[in-house]
Design a protein around this motif. Structure first.
Motif, mmCIF file in Angstrom:
data_model
loop_
_atom_site.group_PDB
_atom_site.id
_atom_site.type_symbol
_atom_site.label_atom_id
_atom_site.label_comp_id
_atom_site.label_asym_id
_atom_site.label_seq_id
_atom_site.Cartn_x
_atom_site.Cartn_y
_atom_site.Cartn_z
ATOM 1 N N HIS B 38 0.816 -1.214 0.000
ATOM 2 C CA HIS B 38 0.000 0.000 0.000
ATOM 3 C C HIS B 38 0.848 1.262 0.000
ATOM 4 N N VAL B 39 0.185 2.342 -0.331
ATOM 5 C CA VAL B 39 0.866 3.619 -0.427
ATOM 6 C C VAL B 39 0.097 4.624 0.430
ATOM 7 N N GLY B 40 0.740 5.130 1.459
ATOM 8 C CA GLY B 40 0.028 6.028 2.367
ATOM 9 C C GLY B 40 0.580 7.429 2.406
ATOM 10 N N CYS B 41 1.800 7.635 1.868
ATOM 11 C CA CYS B 41 2.331 9.001 1.957
ATOM 12 C C CYS B 41 3.244 9.353 0.795
ATOM 13 N N GLU B 42 3.902 8.374 0.237
ATOM 14 C CA GLU B 42 4.865 8.619 -0.840
ATOM 15 C C GLU B 42 5.933 9.619 -0.456
ATOM 16 N N HIS B 43 6.222 9.718 0.835
ATOM 17 C CA HIS B 43 7.446 10.435 1.193
ATOM 18 C C HIS B 43 8.202 9.753 2.323
ATOM 19 N N GLY B 44 7.972 8.460 2.461
ATOM 20 C CA GLY B 44 8.874 7.678 3.299
ATOM 21 C C GLY B 44 8.549 7.598 4.765
ATOM 22 N N VAL B 45 7.426 8.173 5.193
ATOM 23 C CA VAL B 45 7.198 8.262 6.626
ATOM 24 C C VAL B 45 6.279 7.162 7.159
ATOM 25 N N CYS B 48 3.684 2.083 4.994
ATOM 26 C CA CYS B 48 2.700 1.175 4.380
ATOM 27 C C CYS B 48 3.299 0.412 3.200
ATOM 28 N N CYS B 49 4.244 1.046 2.535
ATOM 29 C CA CYS B 49 4.766 0.506 1.283
ATOM 30 C C CYS B 49 5.985 -0.382 1.490
ATOM 31 N N THR B 50 6.283 -0.703 2.743
ATOM 32 C CA THR B 50 7.500 -1.457 3.030
ATOM 33 C C THR B 50 7.458 -2.860 2.410
ATOM 34 N N VAL B 58 12.538 -2.233 3.014
ATOM 35 C CA VAL B 58 12.805 -0.897 2.454
ATOM 36 C C VAL B 58 11.474 -0.263 2.054
ATOM 37 N N ARG B 59 11.518 1.050 1.872
ATOM 38 C CA ARG B 59 10.338 1.774 1.409
ATOM 39 C C ARG B 59 10.242 1.652 -0.103
ATOM 40 N N SER B 60 9.178 1.032 -0.600
ATOM 41 C CA SER B 60 9.076 0.921 -2.062
ATOM 42 C C SER B 60 8.680 2.252 -2.691
ATOM 43 N N CYS B 61 8.171 3.203 -1.892
ATOM 44 C CA CYS B 61 7.834 4.516 -2.462
ATOM 45 C C CYS B 61 9.069 5.394 -2.600
ATOM 46 N N LEU B 62 10.177 4.985 -1.984
ATOM 47 C CA LEU B 62 11.414 5.763 -2.096
ATOM 48 C C LEU B 62 12.463 4.962 -2.849
HETATM 49 S S1 FES Z 1 4.030 5.243 1.203
HETATM 50 FE FE1 FES Z 1 4.449 6.041 3.151
HETATM 51 S S2 FES Z 1 6.456 5.316 3.416
HETATM 52 FE FE2 FES Z 1 6.060 4.751 1.424
#
Ligand code: FES
Ligand SMILES: Cc1cc2nc3c(=O)[nH]c(=O)nc-3n(C[C@H](O)[C@H](O)[C@H](O)COP(=O)(O)OP(=O)(O)OC[C@H]3O[C@@H](n4cnc5c(N)ncnc54)[C@H](O)[C@@H]3O)c2cc1C
Ligand code: FES
Lengths: 295, 159, 786
Positions: B38-45, B48-50, B58-62
């Motif tokens: 899942h994607v909850g912020c797209e800035h690593g915080v 959800c995307c781990t 790792v963070r897949s959004c980063l």
């Molecule tokens: S979506 Fe929130 S840390 Fe990647």
């Protein structure tokens, strides 16, 4: 929140990386833990991205008696786990969260030069250096930038466009040196509101502060604080003096800083805090050093 | 320009054509159809995307998908056994009510799976530190912490 | 025998899919759909002069660009004002796309549709909007001055003004009662903005097949979105279906509807003849969804030597942001829930709800109650401090006594009905919380304090919910209800109710919520109402089905329905286990068939000889099938209550604040599933601690939201939340068949009050604002002990 388009380069070694950087107006992508959030928010839109993750020879942690050299691709977690440098290990535990540390790089954090980041303070207090490479017409040219010249301003380091930071060197501690890193962050793992990294040696003490100036604020306390400052019995006369010295040192640190207010903390609070943390860090470092000397 | 990449996801080689800027999270979700991440912020915080990259969370959004071309990934879809039996971590989360809306859950499951692989009997503080990079807005974390300990127990029993 | 399921810690039915990545959240659907993105206002207040889309037209993958002018008349109308109220004299709502003026940063101005979200964002970045900046109204204080206006036609920025007053027994008003009180106090309290912040943002996905529209929305109310969308798009209701798929948290923000995107995305899908999807990203969520909490309260209280409140006079300034789609529910809830478990002698409350150039304010879990409880509990603590009394003693002196229920607070509640508490036992609850936290043996010292907070929460508001229950010929039980789920475990709790009522194993029960294809009449999930209203509706529907099943089985078994019981899915004659018939067979018999498709159904066909030739196959007054539908419409709200206590430590040097213990005693009537209720409480408390110590939405004087990211809007991680100890007290509600009260919001409500109480105790400094950061505490210390 999707990154803007860019042309992607994945050089296979250092030479290819700096050659690419010389040719295109590009940004280096290391761990991506600071750069990609900025791209996702479209706060940055580089035309080219030079991804060094596939480049050979940029990783590695080399320790020798003089110190530890950390390669550009060494992740926070690797360096932390290696235990190669006690102060670095301690600081790294304060950097973000374990999952971020699995990707983020030590060198990337230095180049990123966030004024609230921990690692720049470590480099600064130890008087380390960053090795920076660029393409010089026909070959890779390398320069060593000492910590004192490396941090130029908030989010600005001495790494110029077209350059690549290859590694960072963290000088070793003496056998009797004590170190500490104290910080207050709003949440565990957040960038610090203020933090103090201290080294106390038999000859004197030095701190570097984060979050209270545009770059790490280094304060050399001379012999105001020494290994006796961490002595455990506050009733002894010598310790009273040590406590007074610690307070004086904290005051000196306070005066050297120029914190700013933001939504998380007032400038006055940060100034107060950095003194408190300096006192704590110095006491702890002195205690550690004294224990090492006793051992 | 698009890049032809191969990802070994949950043990299966998957190919995709992606532009360089495709986030790994989007690649998994939209190119490969693995929407469990899942994607909850797209800035690593939020965490959800781990996912697990060569075993490490790792963070897949980063992460750009191109950067990890050729790597091994484990997503929440790959945590259960081939026979469909839930992993110890998954069972412990159910048993301890470690999830409510379930949106943060895949990130927690991946993080905790790696945590216990490295430290099979964590203390309370180690558990809390281990999950400290994952936000959950529903559970207040108490039952998640309980679930991590329970998973450690289950893993020990099954070892 | 079927095991008792109601009240048990039954494992959740939704977990297996959510644990394996098989949940279906909004953005998991519609892989082939086009993606929408929005150009949003960068200014807090500005007039749109011109929109130039030319720059975006070359973006690869661009499909369409829409501004307000492109919308048809209906779709382009201002969004509905969902809950009108006579006191809301100047209600205003936004247009789906800004029409001429933008009134907060983040207001949607242009909609872009492209082949994927990356391309859509590329196009957005290239669209030029020419704005004439207007002066923004940035905060409450500025709003009430009324010099600058958010809406030209709303003088003084005042949207609503309401006074409610409850007289003393001898007919005196609060102000008079205060004047004549032995003691009086006056003070001001400030609560800052926060937000629901579910980890999944909002989202809409629409499919149009040329005749029927299907909309998926991450909403707390699919039935009402359906009506709103049908109205905005001019479609007959039966041609529109709305489905709430798995939803990644709501906490209030997703009850508002129709959001602009809920009108625009379906409209674009119809216009383009393509599937269109919009998934809100985090930055959009901060600047375009909803916030809550921001209030300033001016309090005057009069009391006697025992701390008994004789008169309470509260004036509230409520910031409702730029628009009022959800009416003035939040300040109404604050004003009416403020008295809590107490009898304030006489009570006057006045609120003014004002416009600011900020994101609209609509309910966030607790919906105005955290502010109310902060006010009342600060008042109790201040009285105790003034009189030098124990804080719990003052509270006890003011409690409504157990024998006084039902207790009429003399006001009109948020559902338009009298504010009458149904049941409760506050002295017992106080005893329990004191024991749980160890109040009497607490060792106070500088930097270590204990705090308490009490609340009453009106839950389970109407108007109604319904339930449909169908038993099919395979013996399975299909339950549906119209309201939606965002993690509350409804599939489990409602299955427990159905399994208990029908005497079937829970494994055979499945529950669907929030799908208008299955159930069209509903209100939505908010105000801790799902378990109360849908739970009871489902129980009533089950009872109908049960009666029918017994009737049919009695015929088949030639027994009296009164002698029958159902256990393990089998109807049997009490005391004669061999005389039995499974529900699956009853279901077959309930539906006389012409055509068979398996052995079971063959038994119900016309030549099978099961039915009497003297009666029509479906008897008069009956319907085919073993199914039933019923509704529960509460006469008025139930009133849950709780008391929380905490121990807090403050660092003398760094002013860091640490919650070291947290205890909750809670009464939500009968518990359906204690595991789920505790989970709700934990989550609520964590949000409360966020609100007390970490989370604030910060606007600068230009109306820019300066912390629109998770880096700076500080939701607590596991490291910030203490272990929570819980105790339950059950005073069943006499108002509904199941005796339940609802628990969804409880955890969050008193937390700010409790933490303030504890910090005040630790520091000896009055805490009159929330949230409180170390920096704030440091500043307080500097002013109070220079
Ligand atoms: S979506 Fe929130 S840390 Fe990647
Ligand atoms: C949620 C979260 C919390 C965080 N908390 C903290 C914290 O508390 N403390 C902290 O210190 N950090 C924190 N970080 C940042 C983290 O430590 C980053 O890893 C680090 O700042 C940058 O390292 P990187 O390798 O990811 O760099 P990247 O993101 O890849 O790059 C950052 C910048 O440095 C440049 N760069 C990187 N490497 C090189 C190189 N070798 N040569 C030239 N230029 C280079 C890039 O071009 C870019 O401009 C946090 C990050 C996140 C997402
Ligand atoms: S279960 Fe909903 S966010 Fe964690």
């Amino acid at each position: 929140m999707k990154p803007p388009p860019f042309t992607y380069h994945a050089p296979r070694d250092l030479a290819a990386a700096v050659r690419t950087l010389a040719e295109v107006d590009g940004k280096v992508l290391a761990g991506g833990q600071s750069l990609i959030p900025m791209l996702n928010m479209r706060l940055a839109a580089p035309a080219h991205l030079v991804d060094i993750n596939r480049a050979e020879g940029l990783g590695g942690i080399e320790a020798d008696p003089a110190g530890v050299r950390v390669g550009a691709l060494a992740r926070h977690s690797e360096v932390e786990r290696s235990g190669a440098h006690p102060l670095l290990t301690r600081a790294l535990r304060l950097v973000a969260h374990p999952v971020i540390r699995n990707r983020g790089t030590v060198v990337g954090s230095l180049v990123h030069a966030d004024p609230a980041a921990e690692l720049p303070a470590v480099l600064a207090v130890l008087g380390g250096a960053v090795r920076v490479a660029r393409w010089d017409g026909g070959a890779v040219a390398v320069r060593e930038v000492p910590a004192a010249e490396f941090f130029v301003g908030p989010m600005e380091s001495a790494v110029a466009p077209g350059e690549l930071a290859v590694s960072a060197f963290f000088p070793a501690l003496g056998a009797h040196d004590g170190v500490a890193f104290e910080e207050v962050a709003r949440r565990h793992g957040d960038y610090a509101l203020a933090g103090v990294c201290a080294v106390v040696t038999p000859r004197g003490a030095k701190v570097a502060c984060v979050g209270v100036g545009p770059v790490p604020v280094v304060v050399d306390l001379g012999d105001l604080v020494n290994l006796d400052s961490g002595a455990p019995d506050p009733r002894a006369a010598a310790d009273l003096r040590a406590a007074a010295d610690l307070r004086a040192a904290a005051e000196a640190v306070r005066e050297a800083t120029e914190p700013e207010a933001d939504i998380h903390a007032s400038a006055a609070y940060r100034r107060h805090l950095v003194g408190v943390l300096a006192e704590r860090a110095l006491r702890e470092a002195a205690r550690e050093g004294a224990a090492a000397r006793g051992a | 320009m698009e890049h032809e990449i191969t990802l070994i996801v949950n043990g299966t080689a998957r190919r995709a054509r992606v532009p360089a800027r495709r986030l790994l999270s989007d690649c998994l979700r939209h190119d490969l159809g693995l929407t469990g991440t899942h994607v909850g912020c797209e800035h690593g915080v939020c965490g959800c995307c781990t996912v697990l990259l060569d075993g490490r969370p790792v963070r897949s959004c980063l992460t750009f998908a191109v950067t990890v071309d050729g790597a091994e990934l484990t997503t929440v879809e790959g945590l259960a056994g081939r026979d469909g039996r839930l992993s110890a971590v998954q069972r412990a989360f159910a048993e301890c009510h470690g999830l409510q809306c379930g949106f943060c859950t895949p990130g927690f499951l991946c993080t905790v799976t790696a945590l216990l692989a490295e430290n099979p009997a964590p203390t309370d503080d180690e558990v809390i530190d281990g999950i400290s990079g994952n936000l959950c807005r529903c559970t207040g974390y108490q039952n998640i912490v309980k679930a991590v300990h329970r998973a450690a127990e289950l893993l020990a029993e099954e070892a | 025998m079927t095991t008792r399921l109601f009240g048990e810690r039954v494992p959740r039915r939704e977990d297996p899919r959510l644990l394996t990545g098989q949940g279906r959240y909004l953005d998991d659907l519609g892989r082939e759909a086009l993606a929408a993105a929005f150009v949003r206002a960068p200014h807090a207040h500005a007039r749109i002069r011109d929109i130039d889309v030319a720059g975006a037209l070359d973006v690869a993958g661009l499909v369409a660009v829409y501004t307000w002018e492109d919308l048809p008349e209906r779709a382009g109308r201002a969004l509905p004002l969902l809950i009108p109220h006579p006191a809301l004299t100047h209600g205003r709502t936004a247009y789906p796309l800004a029409r001429d003026v933008v009134r907060h940063v983040g207001e949607p101005v242009v909609m872009v549709v492209a082949t994927d979200r990356y391309a859509a964002e590329d196009a957005c970045a290239l669209i030029q909007v020419d704005y004439e900046p207007l002066k923004p109204v940035a905060g409450l204080e500025e709003a009430v001055q009324g010099v600058r206006l958010v809406h030209e036609d709303v003088p003084g920025n005042v949207g609503a003004h309401l006074v409610q007053e409850v007289m003393t027994a001898d007919g005196r008003g609060a102000r008079e009662a205060i004047e004549t009180s032995p003691h009086t106090l006056a003070f001001r309290l400030d609560i800052e903005r926060s937000a629901s912040m579910p980890l999944e943002g909002r989202g809409v996905y629409a499919r149009w097949d040329g005749r029927d529209l299907r909309v998926y929305s991450s909403t707390q109310t699919s039935t009402s979105v359906r009506m709103a969308v049908a109205a905005a798009l001019g479609l007959p209701l039966p041609q529109v279906e709305v489905i709430a798929p798995d939803v990644g948290g709501g906490f209030g923000v997703k009850i508002v509807h129709p959001w602009p995107e809920e009108v625009l995305v379906p409209w674009a899908a119809m216009t383009l003849g393509r599937e269109v999807k919009w998934s809100e990203d985090r930055r959009e969520h901060f600047v375009s969804s909803a916030h809550e909490r921001g209030q300033v309260q001016y309090v005057r209280v009069g009391f006697d030597d025992d701390g008994r409140v004789l008169g309470l006079d509260v004036t509230i300034l409520h910031d409702h942001g730029a628009y009022t789609p959800y009416g003035i529910i939040v300040p109404i809830v604050t004003s009416t829930q403020l008295p809590g478990p107490y009898k304030p002698g006489s009570y006057r409350v006045e609120f003014t709800s004002v416009y600011t150039n900020t994101v609209q304010v609509t309910p966030y879990r607790g919906a105005g109650r955290p502010q109310a409880v902060f006010c009342m509990e600060r008042t109790m603590d201040k009285i105790a401090r003034y009189l030098g009394k124990d804080r719990t003693e003052v509270r006890a002196a003011n409690f409504i006594r157990p024998e006084e229920f039902p207790y009429d607070q003399g006001m009109t509640f948020q559902d338009g009905r009298p504010l009458i508490y149904d049941s409760g036992n506050y002295p017992e609850m106080l005893r329990m919380i004191k024991e749980l936290i160890g109040w009497d043996s607490f060792e106070r010292r500088p930097g270590r304090g204990i705090g308490i907070g009490c609340y009453v929460e009106g839950t389970g508001v109407g108007p109604y919910e319904g339930g449909h229950v169908q038993i099919t010929s395979d013996g399975r039980v299909h339950v549906s209800t119209g309201l939606t789920s965002q993690g509350q475990g409804h599939e489990t709790a409602f299955a427990q109710i159905a399994a208990t009522e029908l005497g079937v194993p829970i494994e055979r029960v499945s529950v669907v919520t929030g799908d208008t294809r299955r159930f069209g009449y509903a209100v939505g999930t908010f105000a801790s109402r799902a378990a109360v209203v849908s739970g009871n509706a489902i129980a009533l529907a089950c009872r109908k089905v049960r009666r029918k099943a017994l009737r049919i089985a009695a015929d088949a078994l030639e027994a009296n329905p009164d002698d029958l019981d159902i256990a393990d899915g089998i109807v049997h004659v009490a005391g004669a286990p061999s005389a039995a018939i499974p529900l699956s067979t009853v279901a077959v018999l309930a539906n006389p068939l012409r055509y068979a498709f398996d052995d079971e159904t063959a038994r119900a066909t016309q030549f099978a000889g099961a039915a009497s030739p003297d009666r029509p196959p479906v008897a008069e007054g009956e319907e085919p099938g073993l199914e039933g539908r019923d509704y529960y419409s509460p006469i008025r709200s139930t009133f849950a209550a709780g008391m929380h206590a905490a121990v807090v430590e403050t660092d003398p040097d760094t002013a860091e604040i640490k919650v070291v213990r947290y205890a909750v005693v809670h009464d939500c009537g009968r518990l359906i599933n204690p595991m789920i209720v505790e989970g709700q409480i934990h989550g609520g408390v964590a949000q409360g601690i966020g609100g007390a110590l970490y989370e604030r939405i910060v606007y600068d004087q230009h109306g820019q939201l300066v912390n629109a990211s998770f880096m700076d809007f500080l939701m607590p991680y596991a490291t910030e939340i203490p272990h929570i100890e819980t105790g339950h007290l059950e005073t069943p509600s006499p108002l509904n068949p199941l005796g339940i009260k609802g628990a969804g919001e409880a955890g969050v409500i008193p937390v700010s009050a409790v933490i303030a109480s504890a910090i005040e105790d630790a520091e000896g400094i009055e805490i009159d604002r929330m949230p409180l950061s170390p920096s704030d505490l440091f500043d307080l210390r500097t002013t109070h002990r220079p």
